[in-house]
Write a protein that holds these residues in place. Structure first.
Motif, short mmCIF file in Angstrom:
data_model
loop_
_atom_site.label_atom_id
_atom_site.label_comp_id
_atom_site.label_asym_id
_atom_site.label_seq_id
_atom_site.Cartn_x
_atom_site.Cartn_y
_atom_site.Cartn_z
N GLN A 347 0.85 -1.18 0.00
CA GLN A 347 0.00 0.00 0.00
C GLN A 347 0.88 1.23 0.00
O GLN A 347 1.86 1.31 0.75
N TYR A 348 0.55 2.19 -0.83
CA TYR A 348 1.32 3.43 -0.95
C TYR A 348 0.87 4.39 0.15
O TYR A 348 -0.26 4.87 0.12
N PRO A 349 1.73 4.68 1.12
CA PRO A 349 1.29 5.44 2.30
C PRO A 349 1.33 6.95 2.10
O PRO A 349 1.75 7.70 2.97
N VAL A 350 0.90 7.42 0.94
CA VAL A 350 0.84 8.85 0.64
C VAL A 350 -0.63 9.19 0.42
O VAL A 350 -1.20 8.90 -0.62
N ALA A 351 -1.23 9.80 1.44
CA ALA A 351 -2.68 9.99 1.45
C ALA A 351 -3.19 10.78 0.27
O ALA A 351 -4.26 10.50 -0.28
N LYS A 352 -2.42 11.79 -0.19
CA LYS A 352 -2.92 12.65 -1.26
C LYS A 352 -2.66 12.09 -2.66
O LYS A 352 -3.05 12.70 -3.65
N ALA A 353 -2.01 10.94 -2.74
CA ALA A 353 -1.82 10.31 -4.04
C ALA A 353 -3.16 9.81 -4.58
O ALA A 353 -4.07 9.47 -3.82
#
Length: 363
Positions: A347-353
Motif C-alpha cells: 500500500q502506498y502510504p501517501v494519502a494525497k496520491a
C-alpha cells in the motif's frame, strides 16, 4: 521541522502487505514516451501534418510509410506492437472519441510537473513549476519500493532527458538511474554496455539535454538481461523533442521505433523464467500537445488547449484483456503511483496520491 520530516519519513517507509488479493505481478516495467499525443496512438498519422512540407522533408515517402484511409489500419502502421499485442492481451485507455479520458491534474502541463505527478502520485504546482534541475522535494513510488523487503537494489531507471536525476531526486534516495548523457558504470559491464558507452561519445544527437533513445533503450535492455531488476523504468524522449523541432516525420519515425523497442522488451519478458507470467508492463505519456491547425501541434502548456490529454496502456497477469477501452470514464496521471505499488503487493502510504486505476488492477 526535523521532527516533522522524520515523522513523514516513517510513514513513507511503512508498507502494509496486501498479498491477500493474490496478485500475480512480481515485477514491474514502467515506460513513458514523452509528449506522444493520444491522437496518433489511437488514429495514426495526422492527415494534415503528414503531407505538410513544413513538418516533413519528404511528405510522399512519409505518407507511403504511415498513411491509410482507415484509422485502425493507420495506427497499426505506426505502432504495430500496441495494436497487435497490447490491444489483444492488455488495455489501452485514452481514446476520447469513445469517452475514455485520461488527463493530467497539474496545471503546468509540461514535463517536470507531469513526471512529478506521475511518480509522486499528486501534482505540486506551487513547487514544481519549471523544468529546472533543482531536486524534487516530493518522494516517489520508486524510492518507496526500494525500501521494501526483496526490492533493495532491485530497482533501476533509464531516461533520455538529463533532468530525471532531479525529478526522481537521486541525491536523496541513491536510486540506480542512468539519464541524459551518463554512461553505464561498474566493473561488470557487458560488451554491449561498453560499446554503447563508446557510441554515445561518437554519435552526436541534435539536442543538448536529451540523448537519442537508442542509448537509453540498450542500456535498459542490458540491465534487464543481466541484472534482472524487479522494477525497471524507461523514459524515452525523442517524440517530444522532435515535436518541438517541428519535425512531424521524425516524431512518427521515433514513435514507431519506440513501439519496436517495447516489443523487444516484452518478447524478452515472455521468454525469461523470472519475468514470464509475473510481470506487468505499463506505458504512458506525460502530457499532450496542441491540435493542428487551430494550435501549433509542437506546443504544450497551460496556454495550449489539449495539453493535459494523455493515454495509458497496460499488459500483465493481473490486467484483464479489455483491449481498446470504449467505455466512458475518467483516469488521471496521479493514479499511476498507487496502482504500481499495489500491483506489487504493497500500500502506498501517501494519502494525497490518486486512487488505483481499477481496470488495470482487475477490479
Amino acid at each position: 521541522m526535523k521532527k516533522i520530516y522524520l515523522t513523514g519519513l516513517f510513514f513513507f517507509t511503512l508498507a502494509f502487505n496486501i498479498s491477500a488479493q493474490n496478485f500475480k505481478t512480481e515485477n514491474l516495467i514502467f515506460i513513458t514516451l514523452d509528449g506522444l499525443r493520444w491522437q496518433e496512438v489511437f488514429s495514426g498519422a495526422d492527415s494534415l501534418l503528414v503531407v505538410d512540407t513544413k513538418y516533413a522533408q519528404d511528405p510522399e515517402k512519409l505518407t507511403e510509410t504511415f498513411w491509410h484511409r482507415d484509422p485502425k489500419l493507420r495506427r497499426e502502421l505506426l505502432m504495430p506492437f500496441f495494436w497487435n499485442v497490447i490491444a489483444k492481451e492488455g488495455q489501452l485507455h485514452g481514446n476520447r472519441k469513445y469517452g475514455s479520458k485520461v488527463n493530467d491534474k497539474n496545471r503546468m502541463v509540461f514535463s517536470k510537473p507531469c513526471y512529478n505527478e506521475i511518480f509522486a502520485g499528486y501534482p505540486d504546482d506551487e513547487r514544481i513549476n519549471s523544468n529546472s534541475q533543482e531536486n524534487n522535494p516530493n518522494p516517489n513510488f520508486l524510492e518507496f519500493l526500494q525500501k521494501q523487503q526483496g526490492f533493495e537494489n532491485r530497482i533501476a531507471a533509464f531516461a533520455s532527458w538529463d533532468v530525471f536525476p532531479a525529478i526522481l531526486n537521486r541525491d536523496r534516495n541513491g536510486l540506480k538511474l542512468n539519464a541524459g548523457f551518463e554512461k553505464a558504470q561498474g566493473e561488470d559491464l557487458t560488451e554491449i554496455e561498453t560499446f554503447v558507452n563508446r557510441a554515445q561519445d561518437e554519435i552526436r544527437g541534435p539536442w543538448g539535454g536529451v540523448r537519442l533513445d537508442f542509448f537509453t533503450h540498450h542500456y535498459a535492455m542490458e540491465e534487464l538481461k543481466t541484472r534482472k531488476p524487479k522494477v525497471l523504468y524507461i523514459g524515452y524522449g525523442e517524440t517530444d523533442d522532435y515535436s518541438h523541432d517541428d519535425r512531424y516525420d521524425q516524431y512518427l519515425l521515433s514513435a514507431r521505433q519506440t513501439d519496436a523497442y517495447i516489443r523487444e522488451i516484452w518478447d524478452f519478458v515472455q521468454n525469461d523464467p523470472q519475468y514470464k507470467g509475473k510481470t506487468t508492463m505499463v506505458i504512458m505519456t506525460d502530457h499532450g500537445r496542441g491540435v493542428y491547425p487551430k494550435v501549433n501541434w509542437k506546443s504544450h502548456s497551460v496556454n495550449t488547449p489539449n495539453s493535459d490529454e494523455i493515454w495509458i496502456a497496460a499488459i500483465g497477469p493481473d490486467t484483464p484483456a479489455l483491449g481498446e477501452v470504449k467505455k466512458e470514464g475518467q483516469t488521471y496521471a496521479m493514479q499511476i503511483a498507487r496502482t504500481m505499488v499495489e500491483l506489487l503487493g504493497f500500500q502506498y502510504p501517501v494519502a494525497k496520491a490518486g486512487d488505483v486505476i481499477p481496470a488495470i488492477m482487475g477490479k
